[in-house]
Design a protein around this motif. Structure first.
Motif, mmCIF file in Angstrom:
data_model
loop_
_atom_site.group_PDB
_atom_site.id
_atom_site.type_symbol
_atom_site.label_atom_id
_atom_site.label_comp_id
_atom_site.label_asym_id
_atom_site.label_seq_id
_atom_site.Cartn_x
_atom_site.Cartn_y
_atom_site.Cartn_z
ATOM 1 N N GLU A 31 0.849 -1.180 0.000
ATOM 2 C CA GLU A 31 0.000 0.000 0.000
ATOM 3 C C GLU A 31 0.887 1.233 0.000
ATOM 4 O OE1 GLU A 31 -3.081 0.152 2.855
ATOM 5 O OE2 GLU A 31 -3.603 -1.945 2.610
ATOM 6 N N ALA A 33 2.085 5.024 0.730
ATOM 7 C CA ALA A 33 2.109 5.750 1.997
ATOM 8 C C ALA A 33 0.823 6.557 2.157
ATOM 9 C CB ALA A 33 3.326 6.680 2.046
ATOM 10 N N GLU A 34 0.452 6.820 3.379
ATOM 11 C CA GLU A 34 -0.791 7.518 3.710
ATOM 12 C C GLU A 34 -0.847 8.887 3.038
ATOM 13 O OE1 GLU A 34 -4.499 7.810 5.290
ATOM 14 O OE2 GLU A 34 -3.203 6.081 5.508
ATOM 15 N N ALA A 35 0.249 9.592 2.943
ATOM 16 C CA ALA A 35 0.281 10.923 2.317
ATOM 17 C C ALA A 35 -0.002 10.795 0.824
ATOM 18 C CB ALA A 35 1.622 11.592 2.558
ATOM 19 N N ILE A 37 -1.801 8.436 -0.659
ATOM 20 C CA ILE A 37 -3.219 8.110 -0.833
ATOM 21 C C ILE A 37 -4.064 9.375 -0.688
ATOM 22 C CG2 ILE A 37 -5.177 6.914 0.179
ATOM 23 C CD1 ILE A 37 -3.306 4.628 0.828
ATOM 24 N N THR A 38 -3.753 10.167 0.309
ATOM 25 C CA THR A 38 -4.502 11.399 0.522
ATOM 26 C C THR A 38 -4.352 12.330 -0.675
ATOM 27 O OG1 THR A 38 -4.100 11.181 2.893
ATOM 28 C CG2 THR A 38 -4.818 13.343 2.104
ATOM 29 N N CYS A 41 -6.293 10.938 -3.624
ATOM 30 C CA CYS A 41 -7.732 11.133 -3.428
ATOM 31 C C CYS A 41 -8.120 12.580 -3.714
ATOM 32 C CB CYS A 41 -8.147 10.746 -2.014
ATOM 33 S SG CYS A 41 -8.191 8.966 -1.756
#
Length: 142
Positions: A31, A33-35, A37-38, A41
């Motif tokens: 997956e 990194a969270e940054a 994905i943000t 999006c």
């Protein structure tokens, strides 16, 4: 490694090696990194909003065009109605004038018939006068 494998059954930890070439090994999907994905999006929603705004704008412009066409068509029909009313009024006036002229037209027809009868009488008179002249000349020669 023993600490990482505590939640996994023992049969899963040690998989037998297969020599079969038809079986492919799958790699674990990583997956982002969270940054990332943000950000993806946000980018997706921004592009989707731009797309939807464009679609709605195009639809709105189509409806405005239809509205303008309807208004113009309505104006044309009003003009055509006025023209038809004027034509109807003029036709009534012409019919009234024709009705006023009808006695004179009837007199013209009667006069035309009388002229035709007079012309026929003139031809008969001419023919009679020629016969009479021929008789006179015949008598004069004797």
């Amino acid at each position: 490694m023993a600490a990482a494998a505590e939640g996994v059954p023992a049969t899963r930890r040690e998989e037998p090696a297969r020599d079969d070439a038809a079986v492919e090994t799958a790699e674990e999907a990583k997956e982002p990194a969270e940054a990332d994905i943000t950000e993806l999006c946000r980018d997706m929603f921004s592009k989707m909003a731009t797309y939807l705004t464009g679609e709605l704008t195009a639809t709105s412009e189509d409806y405005k065009l239809l509205e303008n066409m309807n208004k113009l068509t309505s104006l044309k029909y009003l003009e055509m109605k006025d023209i038809a009313i004027n034509i109807s009024r003029n036709l009534k006036d012409l019919n009234q004038k024709y009705a006023g002229l009808q006695p004179y037209l009837d007199q013209i027809n009667v006069i035309e018939e009388q002229v035709a009868a007079l012309e026929q009488a003139a031809y008969k008179l001419d023919a009679y006068s020629k016969k009479l002249e021929a008789k006179y000349k015949k008598l004069e020669k004797r």
